[in-house]
Design a protein around this motif. Structure first.
Motif, PDB file in Angstrom:
ATOM      1  N   UNK A   1       1.071  -1.066   0.008  1.00 38.78           N
ATOM      2  CA  UNK A   1      -0.135   0.060   0.127  1.00 38.78           C
ATOM      3  C   UNK A   1       1.004   1.328  -0.008  1.00 38.78           C
ATOM      4  N   UNK A   2       1.835   1.275   0.824  1.00 40.08           N
ATOM      5  CA  UNK A   2       2.767   2.355   1.072  1.00 40.08           C
ATOM      6  C   UNK A   2       3.399   2.591  -0.166  1.00 40.08           C
TER       7      UNK A   2
ATOM      8  N   UNK B   1       2.498   9.338  -5.080  1.00 37.63           N
ATOM      9  CA  UNK B   1       1.529  10.309  -5.603  1.00 37.63           C
ATOM     10  C   UNK B   1       1.504  11.215  -4.096  1.00 37.63           C
ATOM     11  N   UNK B   2       2.016  12.207  -4.296  1.00 34.71           N
ATOM     12  CA  UNK B   2       2.131  13.103  -2.997  1.00 34.71           C
ATOM     13  C   UNK B   2       0.938  13.688  -2.309  1.00 34.71           C
TER      14      UNK B   2
ATOM     15  N   UNK C   1      -2.686  12.679   2.183  1.00 34.20           N
ATOM     16  CA  UNK C   1      -4.346  12.357   2.400  1.00 34.20           C
ATOM     17  C   UNK C   1      -4.430  11.242   3.492  1.00 34.20           C
ATOM     18  N   UNK C   2      -3.725  10.131   2.946  1.00 33.18           N
ATOM     19  CA  UNK C   2      -4.198   8.847   3.783  1.00 33.18           C
ATOM     20  C   UNK C   2      -2.979   8.299   4.648  1.00 33.18           C
ATOM     21  N   UNK C   3      -1.828   8.924   4.627  1.00 31.38           N
ATOM     22  CA  UNK C   3      -0.715   8.584   5.423  1.00 31.38           C
ATOM     23  C   UNK C   3      -0.412   9.715   6.354  1.00 31.38           C
TER      24      UNK C   3
END
Length: 681
Positions: free
Chosen positions: A558-559, A565-566, A571-573
């Protein structure tokens, strides 16, 4: 004036009035603390407490200060207008001269005044028709609806309302119904906006008592006799909403209320915020005069059959320290007189638990005692394991930057990613347990259990008198069979297996559920949402839940995809780490404040304060890490990893801080009955 400003601001926010109308209203008001400033007014409305002597004094002064045409109105709800009017006539004045008394009248506004339209108009024997007409016109011009009453005790409104409230309090004190049920049946059955007990709280219990005393004294009918509980609550200083939540317990939530030998010291009921529930209180132990000393060899049946937690010998020097945190954690703090603490005489008490020997004994217990049935221990244990995982994660994130020679392939992606997910998941699980702990706080306290635990071990070591009999602890930790079963009942193991048969133990008191997965709406809105500890637990739960998102997105597969994509990465990390870490900061701060007497004064002697402090530091570390992480410049990457080593060095700083806090919490969870030395005045 501050209250008026708040009411005007509220009306503006609800678009009942415009800001310009609020400003115009405010401009017409002038505050003063000098009665002489009333020398030019056309009408006075007095609203001091229902004390006859006080009102007479004020009206005697008004008669001398105000212009001859001024209306002298009172907002009294029960005192005779004729009696008040007589105070405007000095003894030297001809009794037939009614120039001042004729201007006295009652304009009794119904509560809450900004909302209710009703006004009770009461004329005294001396009141002139012109004064009555002016008062009626005044009220109508205000948009109120006046009703006239004769000058009789209680007039119309309180002659009907106060016996209704008084009877509701009698129903509460005699067990006919619970507070919530009494209010709900009247609201839903008679379509009134608030029940009698809530209304009494709003009016002020001291005002209710004063009115009932006037009714009872002047009418002489026993149906107007004030309820015993009403009088006791006023004597304790629990007069309702105006004294703030933080200075009095809700009667349904009053700890130890069923222990006749324990007397609450009202002056010790406090909380750091007046608008939230109390967090601290002290109880004096008053040994009944009939209690008899019993030795450790006394097999008297009488000692086994008494129903109150009497203590023979040491009891006169023992008090109970209640705190909301201890009540949530199932801990019971005893306070003993210095003359008893640590003495070796036959009537000795146990030593304080802050000595080196006692502390080391507690530290040893952390690693040799595993009460898996106790949710408070599980909370501490789970957070300790989670913190260890985060420390490991910090090394995976930090060492490749600080010591590249130790790096192995995929260390950050796999080692860091997997441990981040595991650590976040463990923290989430611990937060769920923390919420369950908050839902299952005990309502009544466990003074007898605490005494038995402390004195049993002390008697075995030093000899001397002991207490009789045991009392039930209804916290769940007494149940050593499972996590979610009943806390204690006739079938469970007694709190002291050595000395007391199971038959002497009572079932939990009414309303003490065996386990609560989620509180009722009533409990949530009337208690939990006003409880500082619950708010702290909720902030922790929120922070852990949001932070878990970053743990999930840190997983390999996932990471390494989202990192390209910055915007997605942020947003999700990174964002969930900032928001989640902020939740930890709020939680740690609230846990600290919960243990303090004032919100600004640290409680350095309280374990809970230090737990909150280290959680705050850990939260700062976990929040700084992603703040640095938003940048791609190498020094920011380094600082982000350093952040991981101390809350992990700021998440290495954050992880270590969480680990220290968790270890202190683990010590707290096994030290269930601390002893403190009483401060002698």
């Amino acid at each position: 004036m501050m209250s008026i400003d708040k009411l005007l601001a509220k009306d503006v926010s609800k678009q009942r009035i415009t800001q310009s109308e609020a400003d115009e209203t405010r401009s017409r008001l002038t505050a003063t603390t000098k009665i002489d400033d009333l020398s030019t007014v056309d009408m006075v409305i007095e609203a001091v407490p229902e004390i006859v002597a006080l009102k007479k004094t004020i009206f005697a002064q008004l008669a001398q200060i105000c212009p001859p045409h001024a209306i002298l109105a009172t907002n009294t709800s029960s005192i005779s207008i004729t009696q008040i009017a007589r105070a405007t006539q000095p003894p030297s004045v001809d009794p037939t001269d009614l120039s001042a008394a004729s201007r006295v009248i009652s304009t009794h506004f119904m509560n809450p005044v900004p909302i209710q339209k009703g006004v009770e108009i009461i004329s005294g024997l001396q009141t002139s028709p012109a004064t009555l007409a002016t008062a009626l016109a005044f009220c109508q011009r205000m948009g109120k609806i006046p009703s006239q009453s004769a000058d009789s005790p209680g007039f119309l409104a309180n002659r009907i309302l106060m016996p209704y409230i008084n009877e509701a309090i009698i129903c509460l004190e005699t067990g006919v119904g619970k507070e919530s049920d009494i209010d709900e049946i009247m609201k839903n059955g008679t379509n009134v906006p608030m029940g009698p007990l809530q209304l009494a709280d709003f009016i002020g219990l001291d005002t209710c008592l004063s009115i009932m005393e006037v009714l009872h004294g002047q009418l002489g009918d026993s149906k107007y006799r004030p309820a015993v509980r009403l009088r006791l609550m006023v004597e304790a200083g629990w007069v309702g909403k105006k004294c703030g939540r933080g200075t009095a317990f809700n009667p349904e939530r009053e700890p130890l209320r069923d222990h006749p030998s324990l007397q609450l010291a009202p002056s010790t009921v406090r909380g750091p915020f007046h608008f939230l529930n109390p967090t601290q209180a002290h109880y004096r132990h008053e040994q009944p005069a009939t209690s008899k000393p019993t030795s450790s060899h006394d097999d008297s049946d009488d000692a086994e059959q008494q129903g109150t937690p009497e203590v023979t010998g040491p009891s006169s020097g023992v008090a109970y320290k209640w705190t909301s945190r201890n009540n949530r954690k199932g801990r019971h703090t005893l306070v003993v007189k210095p003359s008893l603490a640590g003495a070796n005489q036959g009537s000795s008490g146990p030593p304080p638990k802050d000595g080196v020997r006692q502390v080391m004994s507690g530290v040893l217990k952390m690693f040799t005692y595993y009460p898996f049935w106790d949710v408070s221990w599980l909370v501490a244990y789970v957070f300790t394991i989670g913190s260890i995982v985060w420390v490991i994660n910090a090394f995976f994130s930090l060492l490749p930057l600080t010591n590249p020679s130790t790096t192995f392939s995929g260390e950050t992606l796999y080692g860091g990613g997997i441990t981040a997910f595991i650590g976040a998941t463990i923290f989430e699980f611990g937060s769920v347990l923390l919420m369950l702990e908050a839902f299952n706080e005990n309502r009544s306290g466990c003074f007898g259990w605490a005494l038995e635990q402390v004195y049993e071990s002390h008697v075995e070591q030093q000899g001397g008198n002991r207490l009789a009999p045991s009392d039930d602890c209804t916290h769940h930790h007494v149940n050593k069979r499972n996590l979610v079963g009943k806390p204690a009942n006739a079938d469970s193991a007694p709190t002291n297996e050595k000395t007391a048969p199971a038959s002497t133990y009572r079932s939990p008191p009414p309303g003490a559920s065996s386990w609560v997965w989620w509180p009722s709406y009533h409990e949530l809105t009337t208690h939990h949402l006003h409880d500082l500890g619950f708010l702290a637990c909720s902030a922790q739960m929120f922070g852990a839940s949001v932070f878990w998102i970053s743990g999930f997105t840190a997983l390999p597969g996932i990471y390494n995809v989202i990192s390209n994509t910055t915007r997605v990465l942020n947003g999700v990390y990174w964002v969930p780490q900032v928001v989640g870490g902020s939740g930890f900061i709020v939680s740690g701060t609230l846990f600290m404040i919960e243990t303090q007497k004032q919100w600004y004064r640290p409680a350095l002697r309280e374990l809970g304060w230090h737990i909150g402090l280290w959680n705050l530091i850990g939260g700062l570390g976990f929040t700084l890490c992603p703040i640095f992480g938003f940048g791609t410049v190498e020094w920011r990457v380094l600082q982000a990893s350093v952040s991981t080593f101390w809350g992990e060095y700021t998440r290495t700083k954050g992880s270590w801080a969480f680990l220290i806090g968790s270890l202190i919490q683990l010590y707290e969870s096994v030290a269930k009955h601390p002893v403190e030395k009483m401060k002698e005045s």
